[in-house]
Design an enzyme around this catalytic site. Structure first.
Site, PDB file in Angstrom:
ATOM      1  N   ARG A   6     -10.754  -6.517  -2.063  1.00 23.41           N
ATOM      2  CA  ARG A   6      -9.362  -6.700  -2.501  1.00 23.41           C
ATOM      3  C   ARG A   6      -8.401  -6.467  -1.344  1.00 23.41           C
ATOM      4  O   ARG A   6      -7.462  -7.225  -1.150  1.00 23.41           O
ATOM      5  CB  ARG A   6      -9.005  -5.788  -3.685  1.00 23.41           C
ATOM      6  CG  ARG A   6      -7.621  -6.147  -4.258  1.00 23.41           C
ATOM      7  CD  ARG A   6      -7.185  -5.270  -5.421  1.00 23.41           C
ATOM      8  NE  ARG A   6      -5.971  -5.767  -6.049  1.00 23.41           N
ATOM      9  CZ  ARG A   6      -4.729  -5.515  -5.629  1.00 23.41           C
ATOM     10  NH1 ARG A   6      -4.513  -4.770  -4.552  1.00 23.41           N
ATOM     11  NH2 ARG A   6      -3.692  -6.011  -6.274  1.00 23.41           N
ATOM     12  N   CYS A   7      -8.666  -5.419  -0.554  1.00 24.42           N
ATOM     13  CA  CYS A   7      -7.785  -5.129   0.587  1.00 24.42           C
ATOM     14  C   CYS A   7      -7.793  -6.266   1.610  1.00 24.42           C
ATOM     15  O   CYS A   7      -6.807  -6.497   2.288  1.00 24.42           O
ATOM     16  CB  CYS A   7      -8.241  -3.875   1.325  1.00 24.42           C
ATOM     17  SG  CYS A   7      -8.434  -2.421   0.338  1.00 24.42           S
TER      18      CYS A   7
END
Ligand code: CIR
Length: 411
Positions: free
Chosen positions: A400-401
């Site tokens: 996600r990052c």
């Protein structure tokens, strides 16, 4: 015409995403710079790139268009011509500590001698003192630490494209970030949005720009539905920045609820998405370490108050019920990282086992090293696509990052 940014959920089919391929910036530093640069180790670049290409290919194979920050930045600057190249560089040099003076002039001359793409890559990768044929004679340079090798620090966290900006609806926040190591990063996104032909003059809303003192980062900004956001009150995002963006969204968008969730303020859990992500209409990952006795955690549901700019707060600690109420769900599945085992959940959270990227409802991309959490997600009915992760995980961020969704299909 569809908007170049359109994100009304965490889980709608991912159509377009922005990544940054790790380059020299992730190895252009020494161990004693690691802490300040927010890294826990120095990745082995060829393998980090191989892993990142595996991540990008996985997304492409699943129907996602992949754009790269470094290319968009150079294209945006070229679209604005020499005037923009000059003003971008002036701003970047100012934010790097050189508003004027002999070192400013030498750096500017050096960077302007490069093609735009090389200039962007060089700024991202860092400029060493010994690259320039220049011996500064001013007091500022004479008085500073002589053996520090850089004129401009590298930006190793750029491959975490999630954080400097966050897509929300048909717009975005361009973020004032917490630590100096990352503050220059959002200048690239600001330039892209203003000048890249794909984004400029397309009616995009900037819900909050980078010209603020209060801080917010994209890892804390979760779009739970087309009218509900969750935002972490964290090491990186302050309560006053959340109030500010909530006011702007309530005034100018269809978002009418922001759930502020307070998480521990530490490096392992620096953003909400390192401990909590949405992965299906009624399923979330959660790191058990953020929940207190009885599964409680501080949350404040913020809605518009009566007067102009007023906010109403509802403080509750039952996260599951708060989410069910906000999303209109009868039930909800909170899946614990590492299956709640005290050793495994700590280890897998550290390696971003909670940091899943949903690419469609119930379909997630995760790091392969978090095999206990991955297995558990499969048991809960999710389709888990795991990607290589040995070197990428050294930067303390997961799928996600490493991704900034630009377009998701509506649910
Ligand atoms: N959203 C995220 O949790 N991003 C990970 C950022 C890791 C990076 N080393 C940082 O400390 O900012």
């Amino acid at each position: 015409m569809t908007s170049p940014i359109h994100v009304n959920s965490e889980i709608g089919k991912l159509k377009t995403v922005m990544l940054k391929r790790p380059d020299v910036e992730v190895e252009n530093f020494t161990p004693d710079m690691m802490e300040r640069l927010l890294f826990d180790d120095i990745p082995y670049l060829p393998i980090a790139q191989k892993e990142h290409d595996n991540f990008a290919d996985t997304l492409r194979q699943n129907g996602t268009e992949v754009l790269y920050l470094e290319q968009l930045s150079a294209e945006a600057i070229d679209a604005g011509g020499d005037e923009l190249k000059n003003s971008f560089l002036e701003q970047m040099l100012t934010e790097s500590g050189y508003a004027m003076g002999a070192t400013h002039d030498a750096l500017k001359e050096y960077l302007l001698s490069l093609s735009t793409q090389d200039m962007v890559n060089k700024i991202m990768g860092g400029v060493r003192k010994d690259e320039l044929d220049f011996v500064p004679s001013d007091l500022v340079s004479a008085a500073e630490e002589n053996d520090y090798p850089f004129l401009m620090d590298p930006m190793p966290n750029l491959y975490f494209t999630r954080d400097p900006a966050a897509s929300i609806g048909d717009g975005l926040s361009i973020n004032h970030m917490t630590f100096a190591a990352r503050q220059r990063e959002s200048l690239f996104m600001e330039t892209i949005i203003k000048y890249h032909p794909r984004f400029a003059n397309k009616g995009l809303n900037v819900w909050r720009d980078r010209n603020h003192d209060t801080r917010i980062e994209g890892g804390d900004e979760l779009v739970l539905s087309d009218h509900v956001l969750a935002i972490g009150v964290s090491q990186r995002t302050s309560a006053n920045a959340i109030e500010d963006i909530a006011r702007n969204l309530f005034r100018d968008s269809k978002f009418d609820k922001v759930i502020a969730i307070k998480i521990p303020h530490n490096h392992a859990m620096m953003h909400l998405d390192t401990v909590f992500t949405m992965i299906n209409t009624d399923q979330f990952t959660v790191h058990p370490g953020i929940l207190g006795e009885g599964g409680h955690i501080d949350t404040w549901t913020i809605t518009p108050g009566k007067g102009d700019g007023e906010l109403k707060l509802d403080h509750r600690t039952d996260l599951k019920q708060v989410l069910k109420d906000a999303l209109g769900l009868d039930d909800l599945d909170l899946i614990p990282t590492g299956n709640g085992d005290p050793i495994i959940s700590g280890r897998e959270q550290w390696n971003d086992g909670s940091n899943t990227l949903a690419i469609a409802p119930g379909v997630v991309v995760t790091y392969n090293r978090n095999y206990v959490s991955n297995e558990l997600l499969r048991k809960h009915g999710l389709k888990v696509i795991d990607v290589l992760s040995s070197e990428l995980s050294r930067g303390r961020g997961g799928p996600r990052c490493m991704s900034m969704p630009l377009v998701r299909e509506d649910l």
